[in-house]
Design a protein around this motif. Structure first.
Motif, PDB file in Angstrom:
ATOM      1  N   PRO A  28       0.810  -1.227   0.000  1.00 54.28           N
ATOM      2  CA  PRO A  28       0.000   0.000   0.000  1.00 54.28           C
ATOM      3  C   PRO A  28       0.844   1.280   0.000  1.00 54.28           C
ATOM      4  O   PRO A  28       0.487   2.260  -0.655  1.00 54.28           O
ATOM      5  CB  PRO A  28      -0.817  -0.111   1.288  1.00 54.28           C
ATOM      6  CG  PRO A  28      -0.892  -1.565   1.575  1.00 54.28           C
ATOM      7  CD  PRO A  28       0.408  -2.134   1.085  1.00 54.28           C
ATOM      8  N   LEU A  29       1.970   1.264   0.717  1.00 55.06           N
ATOM      9  CA  LEU A  29       2.845   2.443   0.712  1.00 55.06           C
ATOM     10  C   LEU A  29       3.454   2.644  -0.665  1.00 55.06           C
ATOM     11  O   LEU A  29       3.543   3.774  -1.153  1.00 55.06           O
ATOM     12  CB  LEU A  29       3.939   2.313   1.776  1.00 55.06           C
ATOM     13  CG  LEU A  29       4.924   3.472   1.874  1.00 55.06           C
ATOM     14  CD1 LEU A  29       4.204   4.781   2.149  1.00 55.06           C
ATOM     15  CD2 LEU A  29       5.964   3.198   2.942  1.00 55.06           C
ATOM     16  N   LEU A  33       3.072   5.870  -2.939  1.00 60.11           N
ATOM     17  CA  LEU A  33       4.243   6.604  -3.427  1.00 60.11           C
ATOM     18  C   LEU A  33       4.204   6.793  -4.944  1.00 60.11           C
ATOM     19  O   LEU A  33       4.654   7.812  -5.461  1.00 60.11           O
ATOM     20  CB  LEU A  33       5.534   5.885  -3.026  1.00 60.11           C
ATOM     21  CG  LEU A  33       5.886   5.940  -1.544  1.00 60.11           C
ATOM     22  CD1 LEU A  33       7.038   4.987  -1.255  1.00 60.11           C
ATOM     23  CD2 LEU A  33       6.233   7.342  -1.123  1.00 60.11           C
ATOM     24  N   LEU A  34       3.675   5.808  -5.649  1.00 55.14           N
ATOM     25  CA  LEU A  34       3.600   5.912  -7.104  1.00 55.14           C
ATOM     26  C   LEU A  34       2.508   6.864  -7.560  1.00 55.14           C
ATOM     27  O   LEU A  34       2.650   7.556  -8.560  1.00 55.14           O
ATOM     28  CB  LEU A  34       3.381   4.533  -7.724  1.00 55.14           C
ATOM     29  CG  LEU A  34       4.565   3.575  -7.636  1.00 55.14           C
ATOM     30  CD1 LEU A  34       4.168   2.203  -8.144  1.00 55.14           C
ATOM     31  CD2 LEU A  34       5.750   4.112  -8.407  1.00 55.14           C
ATOM     32  N   THR A  35       1.399   6.918  -6.818  1.00 57.20           N
ATOM     33  CA  THR A  35       0.275   7.754  -7.236  1.00 57.20           C
ATOM     34  C   THR A  35       0.340   9.164  -6.664  1.00 57.20           C
ATOM     35  O   THR A  35       0.009  10.128  -7.357  1.00 57.20           O
ATOM     36  CB  THR A  35      -1.058   7.107  -6.848  1.00 57.20           C
ATOM     37  OG1 THR A  35      -1.066   6.869  -5.433  1.00 57.20           O
ATOM     38  CG2 THR A  35      -1.262   5.795  -7.584  1.00 57.20           C
ATOM     39  N   MET A  36       0.725   9.303  -5.410  1.00 52.72           N
ATOM     40  CA  MET A  36       0.797  10.611  -4.752  1.00 52.72           C
ATOM     41  C   MET A  36       2.087  10.719  -3.936  1.00 52.72           C
ATOM     42  O   MET A  36       2.052  10.648  -2.703  1.00 52.72           O
ATOM     43  CB  MET A  36      -0.415  10.820  -3.851  1.00 52.72           C
ATOM     44  CG  MET A  36      -1.728  10.908  -4.597  1.00 52.72           C
ATOM     45  SD  MET A  36      -3.119  11.260  -3.522  1.00 52.72           S
ATOM     46  CE  MET A  36      -3.290   9.717  -2.653  1.00 52.72           C
ATOM     47  N   TRP A  42       6.185  11.474   2.939  1.00 53.43           N
ATOM     48  CA  TRP A  42       6.451  11.833   4.326  1.00 53.43           C
ATOM     49  C   TRP A  42       6.583  10.619   5.224  1.00 53.43           C
ATOM     50  O   TRP A  42       7.226  10.674   6.272  1.00 53.43           O
ATOM     51  CB  TRP A  42       5.358  12.760   4.863  1.00 53.43           C
ATOM     52  CG  TRP A  42       5.438  14.110   4.255  1.00 53.43           C
ATOM     53  CD1 TRP A  42       4.590  14.629   3.319  1.00 53.43           C
ATOM     54  CD2 TRP A  42       6.423  15.119   4.500  1.00 53.43           C
ATOM     55  NE1 TRP A  42       4.997  15.891   2.969  1.00 53.43           N
ATOM     56  CE2 TRP A  42       6.117  16.218   3.686  1.00 53.43           C
ATOM     57  CE3 TRP A  42       7.533  15.192   5.327  1.00 53.43           C
ATOM     58  CZ2 TRP A  42       6.885  17.378   3.687  1.00 53.43           C
ATOM     59  CZ3 TRP A  42       8.288  16.352   5.330  1.00 53.43           C
ATOM     60  CH2 TRP A  42       7.960  17.419   4.519  1.00 53.43           C
ATOM     61  N   PHE A  43       5.983   9.512   4.844  1.00 55.10           N
ATOM     62  CA  PHE A  43       6.108   8.299   5.648  1.00 55.10           C
ATOM     63  C   PHE A  43       7.531   7.744   5.622  1.00 55.10           C
ATOM     64  O   PHE A  43       7.921   6.986   6.503  1.00 55.10           O
ATOM     65  CB  PHE A  43       5.127   7.223   5.159  1.00 55.10           C
ATOM     66  CG  PHE A  43       3.697   7.559   5.467  1.00 55.10           C
ATOM     67  CD1 PHE A  43       3.224   7.468   6.758  1.00 55.10           C
ATOM     68  CD2 PHE A  43       2.831   7.964   4.468  1.00 55.10           C
ATOM     69  CE1 PHE A  43       1.903   7.778   7.061  1.00 55.10           C
ATOM     70  CE2 PHE A  43       1.513   8.274   4.751  1.00 55.10           C
ATOM     71  CZ  PHE A  43       1.057   8.185   6.048  1.00 55.10           C
TER      72      PHE A  43
END
Length: 74
Positions: A28-29, A33-36, A42-43
């Motif tokens: 999910p991360l 990261l790929l989309t937004m 920031w994570f």
């Protein structure tokens, strides 16, 4: 006087401690990261992620932002 009472007292801030293992980017991360990348990047500021990963995401986010700005001019 305080040193006499607590001779072995040390202050640990936690800033000098490194994690024993590096974090893996979850599915999910990675999708976030790929989309937004500006939001989910920031994570990666948390401990355990490699600096190279942070740099790659920052460059990817910058390219996307620059492309968005350039496309709005045309």
């Amino acid at each position: 006087m305080i040193k006499d009472l607590m001779p072995d007292a040390t202050i640990k801030t936690g800033l000098d401690q490194r994690p024993s293992q590096s974090r893996q980017i979850s599915g999910p991360l990675m999708l976030g990261l790929l989309t937004m990348p500006l939001v989910f990047g920031w994570f990666l500021a948390r401990r355990g992620y490699a600096n190279s990963t942070r740099i790659i995401v920052a460059v990817y986010a910058s390219l996307g932002l620059a492309g968005s700005i350039l496309s709005s001019w045309g």
